[in-house]
Design an enzyme around this catalytic site. Structure first.
Site, PDB file in Angstrom:
ATOM      1  N   GLY A  27      12.733  -9.019 -30.725  1.00  0.00           N
ATOM      2  CA  GLY A  27      13.541 -10.161 -31.130  1.00  0.00           C
ATOM      3  C   GLY A  27      12.725 -11.406 -31.387  1.00  0.00           C
ATOM      4  O   GLY A  27      11.504 -11.449 -31.174  1.00  0.00           O
ATOM      5  N   GLY A  95      21.019  -6.371 -28.358  1.00  0.00           N
ATOM      6  CA  GLY A  95      21.121  -5.384 -29.423  1.00  0.00           C
ATOM      7  C   GLY A  95      21.333  -5.962 -30.797  1.00  0.00           C
ATOM      8  O   GLY A  95      21.542  -5.223 -31.753  1.00  0.00           O
ATOM      9  N   GLU A 103      15.543  -0.605 -25.558  1.00  0.00           N
ATOM     10  CA  GLU A 103      15.427  -1.749 -24.649  1.00  0.00           C
ATOM     11  C   GLU A 103      15.998  -1.418 -23.277  1.00  0.00           C
ATOM     12  O   GLU A 103      15.411  -1.767 -22.252  1.00  0.00           O
ATOM     13  CB  GLU A 103      16.150  -2.962 -25.238  1.00  0.00           C
ATOM     14  CG  GLU A 103      15.418  -3.597 -26.408  1.00  0.00           C
ATOM     15  CD  GLU A 103      16.210  -4.701 -27.076  1.00  0.00           C
ATOM     16  OE1 GLU A 103      15.572  -5.584 -27.670  1.00  0.00           O
ATOM     17  OE2 GLU A 103      17.452  -4.683 -27.020  1.00  0.00           O
ATOM     18  N   LYS A 121      22.060 -19.524 -25.577  1.00  0.00           N
ATOM     19  CA  LYS A 121      22.383 -18.144 -25.188  1.00  0.00           C
ATOM     20  C   LYS A 121      23.052 -18.065 -23.815  1.00  0.00           C
ATOM     21  O   LYS A 121      23.560 -17.010 -23.432  1.00  0.00           O
ATOM     22  CB  LYS A 121      21.108 -17.290 -25.192  1.00  0.00           C
ATOM     23  CG  LYS A 121      20.395 -17.248 -26.547  1.00  0.00           C
ATOM     24  CD  LYS A 121      21.248 -16.571 -27.598  1.00  0.00           C
ATOM     25  CE  LYS A 121      20.549 -16.513 -28.954  1.00  0.00           C
ATOM     26  NZ  LYS A 121      19.448 -15.548 -28.981  1.00  0.00           N
TER      27      LYS A 121
END
Length: 224
Positions: A27, A95, A103, A121
């Protein structure tokens, strides 16, 4: 302007010690972790990385970080990964990058899991971000139909070209949308029991430390 992802991602490297086996997440935030680890390896740090995606593997190899597959290590000391959302109970959704199955397997094998995020987040309730399900291509429409008959809205993930998105494992992703996950444990039980759903993006019992980069430039360390 402060890059929240960069300051959080680089901060996580302080938990890495010589000789460790390190899980490398996938990511835009953990990208900065891997870049920093590459610099540290060039200066003499001795670590072995375990990547969670082809994308991460390519980045790590370019930086000279030695890698092994998950099959070739007995344990992972620390895994550093990002998250799409995380609540105050250390439950999260991952995801968005499509690597949720790998992961979660790497997280399961890790003694410690550190998540690096920007402050947006951190949420009180999971669900603003879609919840991904990795499903096998065989019969995926049946899974979608079954969920929607149960009132769960999903969308098949596609590439910008319009072609169906495929994970590194050759599977498809159904994203659950317009859903608030007030009881993540119940959703885990519900989704884990569906034949053809290989994994879901709810990470409920993995993360130990959250490193949150803030717009002010501060870094908040939240421990379980």
């Amino acid at each position: 302007m402060i890059n929240q992802k960069k300051i959080a991602g680089e901060k996580a490297c302080e938990w890495i010690e010589d000789g460790m086996v390190v899980g490398l997440g996938t990511g835009s935030t953990v990208y900065y972790t891997i870049e920093k680890l590459g610099e540290m390896v060039q200066k003499g740090l001795n670590i072995t990385g375990v990547s969670t995606s082809i994308e991460t593997e390519q980045q790590a190899r370019t930086l000279g970080i030695p890698l092994k597959s998950l099959n070739d290590v007995t344990k992972i000391d620390v895994t550093i990964d990002g998250a799409d959302e995380i609540n105050q109970a250390f439950q999260g959704i991952k995801g968005g990058g499509g690597a949720l199955l790998r992961e979660k397997m790497v997280a399961q094998a890790s003694s410690k899991n550190i998540w690096v995020v920007g402050e947006e987040k951190l949420v009180t309730e999971l669900g603003k971000f879609p919840l991904p399900l990795e499903v096998i291509p065989f019969g995926w429409k049946q899974i979608k139909r079954m969920l929607e008959n149960d009132g769960v809205e999903t969308t098949l993930r596609k590439q910008s070209s319009g072609e169906i998105y495929e994970t590194n494992n050759g599977n498809y992703i159904l994203d659950i949308i317009n859903q608030t996950f007030t009881n993540p444990e119940a959703w885990h039980e519900k989704l884990a029991g569906i034949p053809g759903v290989l994994e879901h993006g709810l990470f409920l019992h993995y993360v130990d430390i959250i490193i949150c980069g803030k717009a002010s430039g501060e870094i908040e360390i939240i421990k379980k």
